[in-house]
Design a protein around this motif. Structure first.
Motif, mmCIF file in Angstrom:
data_model
loop_
_atom_site.group_PDB
_atom_site.id
_atom_site.type_symbol
_atom_site.label_atom_id
_atom_site.label_comp_id
_atom_site.label_asym_id
_atom_site.label_seq_id
_atom_site.Cartn_x
_atom_site.Cartn_y
_atom_site.Cartn_z
ATOM 1 N N VAL A 14 20.747 3.620 -23.090
ATOM 2 C CA VAL A 14 20.786 4.804 -23.935
ATOM 3 C C VAL A 14 21.552 4.496 -25.207
ATOM 4 C CG1 VAL A 14 21.522 7.215 -24.078
ATOM 5 C CG2 VAL A 14 20.675 6.300 -21.917
ATOM 6 N N CYS A 27 17.563 8.312 -14.505
ATOM 7 C CA CYS A 27 17.222 9.189 -15.612
ATOM 8 C C CYS A 27 16.301 10.263 -15.051
ATOM 9 C CB CYS A 27 16.521 8.387 -16.710
ATOM 10 S SG CYS A 27 15.947 9.387 -18.088
ATOM 11 N N LEU A 62 21.392 11.698 -16.988
ATOM 12 C CA LEU A 62 21.545 10.251 -16.812
ATOM 13 C C LEU A 62 22.755 9.997 -15.930
ATOM 14 C CD1 LEU A 62 21.096 9.839 -20.573
ATOM 15 C CD2 LEU A 62 19.554 8.713 -18.967
ATOM 16 N N ILE A 91 16.164 6.427 -25.188
ATOM 17 C CA ILE A 91 16.256 5.973 -23.800
ATOM 18 C C ILE A 91 15.203 4.898 -23.608
ATOM 19 C CG2 ILE A 91 16.065 6.651 -21.374
ATOM 20 C CD1 ILE A 91 16.779 9.525 -22.311
#
Length: 143
Positions: A14, A27, A62, A91
């Protein structure tokens, strides 16, 4: 025969604008949906009109074990005390070798919640943290 690689749900890196928050092990919540409005038409009893109105984006959660990168999240939250500044969050789903298989850019991302680890000497588990992001939608590739 064409060889295609699949994203192994092991590593999600990320980034916020140019700041790397590190890798996450899960995620959840990448998605969107149309909000539907129902309209009943007089004299038409066989159906109800389903009209799409707007796109709604779910929050993204996350999670990962606590690492040295965990301090970057608390610093980001602390920087928001003086005012909210939205960022572009990217992401990247990566293979075990680090190859990027797919990526999603979230426009106008802001942190919603950070949950730190539950620490207990009676239950020796991996210390996990969770970051939840809200956003305004997905950016098109190349923007």
């Amino acid at each position: 025969m064409v060889s295609t690689e699949e994203a192994v749900a092991v590593c999600f890196v990320v980034k916020l604008d140019d700041q790397n928050l590190g890798a996450f092990s899960s995620c959840d919540g990448l998605g969107c949906e149309f909000v539907m409005e129902q309209r009943e038409e007089g004299g038409n009893n066989g159906m109800v009109w389903q009209l799409p109105t707007r796109l709604k984006y779910s929050n993204v959660k996350l999670s990962r074990p606590v690492t040295k990168d965990s301090a970057k999240i608390t610093q980001w939250f602390a920087s928001m005390a003086g005012g909210i500044k939205r960022k572009t969050a990217t992401i990247e789903a990566r293979t075990l070798e680090g190859t990027v298989i797919a990526s999603w850019s979230l426009e106008g991302a802001v942190p919603v919640r950070w949950s730190g680890p539950q620490l207990s000497a009676e239950s020796p588990k991996v210390a996990m943290e969770t970051l939840e992001l809200a956003h305004h939608g997905f950016l098109s590739p190349g923007k």
